[in-house]
Design a protein around this motif. Structure first.
Motif, mmCIF file in Angstrom:
data_model
loop_
_atom_site.group_PDB
_atom_site.id
_atom_site.type_symbol
_atom_site.label_atom_id
_atom_site.label_comp_id
_atom_site.label_asym_id
_atom_site.label_seq_id
_atom_site.Cartn_x
_atom_site.Cartn_y
_atom_site.Cartn_z
ATOM 1 N N VAL A 94 0.910 -1.490 0.012
ATOM 2 C CA VAL A 94 -0.057 0.059 -0.138
ATOM 3 C C VAL A 94 0.671 1.292 0.227
ATOM 4 O O VAL A 94 0.727 2.097 -0.933
ATOM 5 C CB VAL A 94 -1.043 -0.081 1.286
ATOM 6 C CG1 VAL A 94 -1.758 1.163 1.339
ATOM 7 C CG2 VAL A 94 -1.890 -1.235 1.019
ATOM 8 N N VAL A 95 1.928 1.251 1.103
ATOM 9 C CA VAL A 95 2.631 2.740 0.889
ATOM 10 C C VAL A 95 3.558 2.950 -0.036
ATOM 11 O O VAL A 95 3.624 3.736 -0.845
ATOM 12 C CB VAL A 95 3.394 2.498 2.410
ATOM 13 C CG1 VAL A 95 4.461 3.615 2.293
ATOM 14 C CG2 VAL A 95 2.461 2.213 3.559
ATOM 15 N N GLY A 96 4.187 1.716 -0.678
ATOM 16 C CA GLY A 96 5.031 1.687 -1.904
ATOM 17 C C GLY A 96 4.185 2.053 -3.135
ATOM 18 O O GLY A 96 4.796 2.742 -3.818
ATOM 19 N N VAL A 97 2.969 1.667 -3.343
ATOM 20 C CA VAL A 97 2.236 2.075 -4.573
ATOM 21 C C VAL A 97 1.858 3.462 -4.400
ATOM 22 O O VAL A 97 2.178 4.478 -5.213
ATOM 23 C CB VAL A 97 0.958 1.173 -4.818
ATOM 24 C CG1 VAL A 97 0.243 1.805 -5.771
ATOM 25 C CG2 VAL A 97 1.513 -0.239 -5.206
ATOM 26 N N LEU A 98 1.445 3.817 -3.347
ATOM 27 C CA LEU A 98 1.141 5.439 -3.190
ATOM 28 C C LEU A 98 2.242 6.395 -3.168
ATOM 29 O O LEU A 98 2.044 7.480 -3.849
ATOM 30 C CB LEU A 98 0.306 5.585 -1.782
ATOM 31 C CG LEU A 98 -1.229 5.052 -1.600
ATOM 32 C CD1 LEU A 98 -1.520 5.324 -0.139
ATOM 33 C CD2 LEU A 98 -1.953 5.393 -2.719
ATOM 34 N N ALA A 99 3.403 5.768 -2.271
ATOM 35 C CA ALA A 99 4.621 6.724 -2.529
ATOM 36 C C ALA A 99 5.142 6.736 -3.942
ATOM 37 O O ALA A 99 5.717 7.814 -4.434
ATOM 38 C CB ALA A 99 5.405 6.490 -1.481
ATOM 39 N N GLY A 100 5.188 5.612 -4.661
ATOM 40 C CA GLY A 100 5.747 5.830 -6.000
ATOM 41 C C GLY A 100 5.092 6.667 -6.997
ATOM 42 O O GLY A 100 5.657 7.158 -7.561
ATOM 43 N N ILE A 101 3.703 6.497 -6.583
ATOM 44 C CA ILE A 101 2.610 7.268 -7.536
ATOM 45 C C ILE A 101 3.118 8.960 -7.218
ATOM 46 O O ILE A 101 3.438 9.898 -8.337
ATOM 47 C CB ILE A 101 1.256 7.099 -7.574
ATOM 48 C CG1 ILE A 101 0.928 5.726 -8.034
ATOM 49 C CG2 ILE A 101 0.367 8.294 -8.256
ATOM 50 C CD1 ILE A 101 -0.272 5.373 -7.770
ATOM 51 N N GLY A 102 3.316 9.154 -6.050
ATOM 52 C CA GLY A 102 3.384 10.618 -5.668
ATOM 53 C C GLY A 102 4.839 11.050 -6.004
ATOM 54 O O GLY A 102 4.885 12.310 -6.655
ATOM 55 N N LEU A 103 5.879 10.311 -5.725
ATOM 56 C CA LEU A 103 7.154 10.464 -6.251
ATOM 57 C C LEU A 103 7.260 10.713 -7.778
ATOM 58 O O LEU A 103 8.362 11.367 -8.236
ATOM 59 C CB LEU A 103 8.033 9.637 -5.880
ATOM 60 C CG LEU A 103 8.529 9.635 -4.242
ATOM 61 C CD1 LEU A 103 9.167 8.600 -3.748
ATOM 62 C CD2 LEU A 103 9.063 10.986 -3.751
ATOM 63 N N GLY A 104 6.437 9.752 -8.583
ATOM 64 C CA GLY A 104 6.622 9.863 -9.890
ATOM 65 C C GLY A 104 5.796 11.233 -10.519
ATOM 66 O O GLY A 104 6.310 11.467 -11.852
#
Length: 275
Positions: A94-104
Motif C-alpha cells: 500500500v505505502v509503496g504504490v502510493l509513495a511511488g505514484i506521488g514521487l513519480g
C-alpha cells in the motif's frame, strides 16, 4: 531459419514451443534428478573438495519432515511467519504504490522525499535489526518493521519508474476531454502502471521473506526462521534442511500467488506485456 511471417514483420523468430505437460514433466524430472544426486553423494559419504559426508541424506530429511508434520509447533511456526510476512508486505504494498505514484508525478514530493528515499534504500533491511529492537516495544513489531522495510523499496521504485514511463499523450488526450486530476489517476495512471506495480510486488515479497527469516533467526521467538536456527544450534542438521525446504515452499507459494494475481488483474493487456 526464420519463417516467412517473421521475415515480413521483422520480428525475431521464436524457438520451438514446449507444450504445457511436457514443461511440467521436465520440471519434475529436474527436481527429482537433483534430489537423487543429493542422496547419492550424501549416502556414499563423498568428499571431493565439497564435504557431502557431513550433510544429512534425503532419507534422513524425509524422516525428520514426517516427524515435524506430527507436531503442533511446526504449524504454529508456519502460521506465525505467514502473519508476519503478510503484515509487513501488505503495508509495504500500500505505502509503496502510493509513495511511488506521488514521487513519480509530483516534483515537490520528489524534491523533498526523493533524496531520503535514495539514502535509505541501499541499507539492507536486516541491518535495521538493532534500530528495530531499540525503537519498537515488542519483537513482533520490530520484525514486521524489518519485513515492511525490505518489501517497500522494490515496490516503490518499480511504481515510480512505471509512472514516469507512461506516455504523456494519454494524459493529454484525457485532459482535452475535460478530465479531472482524479480521472487521470483512475483511468490512465493506475491501469497503465499495473504491470510495473506487480513486478515490484513480485520482487518485494521475495526480499521480504529473506529479511523476515533473518530477523526471526536473530530476535524471533517463533517462526520458521527461529526454528531453523534453533535446529542448527543443537546440531540437528536434518531439522535445518526441513526448515530450509519449508521456507522455500512458503516463498514459492506466496510469490506464485502474487504473480497469478498480477496475471489476472492485467489480463486485458496484450499477451507480451502482461507476461
Amino acid at each position: 531459419m526464420a519463417g516467412p511471417s517473421a521475415a515480413r514483420t521483422g520480428e525475431p523468430a521464436k524457438g520451438p514451443r514446449v507444450s504445457g505437460w511436457r514443461t511440467r514433466v521436465i520440471q519434475i524430472l529436474s527436481v527429482a534428478a537433483a534430489v537423487g544426486l543429493w542422496q547419492l553423494l550424501t549416502a556414499n559419504n563423498v568428499r571431493a573438495w565439497l564435504r557431502f559426508d557431513t550433510l544429512p541424506t534425503v532419507t534422513e530429511i524425509i524422516a525428520e519432515f514426517g516427524e515435524r508434520l506430527g507436531r503442533d509447533e511446526y504449524y504454529l511456526d508456519i502460521g506465525q511467519s505467514l502473519i508476519r510476512i503478510l503484515t509487513g508486505f501488505g503495508l509495504a504494498a500500500v505505502v509503496g504504490v502510493l509513495a511511488g505514484i506521488g514521487l513519480g508525478r509530483s516534483d515537490l514530493l520528489a524534491a523533498v522525499f526523493g533524496p531520503l528515499t535514495e539514502l535509505v534504500r541501499p541499507i539492507p533491511a536486516i541491518a535495521l535489526v538493532p534500530v528495530a529492537i531499540l525503537l519498537f516495544p515488542s519483537d513482533e513489531s520490530g520484525i514486521a518493521f524489518i519485513t515492511f522495510t525490505a518489501s517497500l523499496f522494490p515496490v516503490l521504485v518499480s511504481t515510480r519508474h512505471a509512472v514516469r514511463a507512461l506516455p504523456t499523450i494519454w494524459e493529454d488526450a484525457l485532459r482535452t476531454l475535460g478530465a479531472t486530476r482524479t480521472d487521470v489517476l483512475v483511468r490512465v495512471v493506475f491501469p497503465g502502471i499495473l504491470p510495473g506495480i506487480f513486478s515490484g510486488l513480485s520482487v518485494g515479497i521475495g526480499v521480504g521473506w529473506i529479511c523476515l527469516i533473518s530477523a526471526e533467526m536473530i530476535s524471533g521467538r517463533l517462526g520458521v526462521g527461529y526454528r531453523t536456527w534453533q535446529a542448527y544450534t543443537i546440531v540437528d542438521y536434518p531439522g535445518v534442511f526441513v526448515g530450509m525446504i519449508t521456507i522455500g515452499v512458503l516463498g514459492f507459494g506466496t510469490s506464485a500467488l502474487v504473480e497469478y494475481t498480477g496475471r489476472r488483474v492485467t489480463r486485458w493487456l496484450p499477451g507480451e506485456v502482461s507476461r
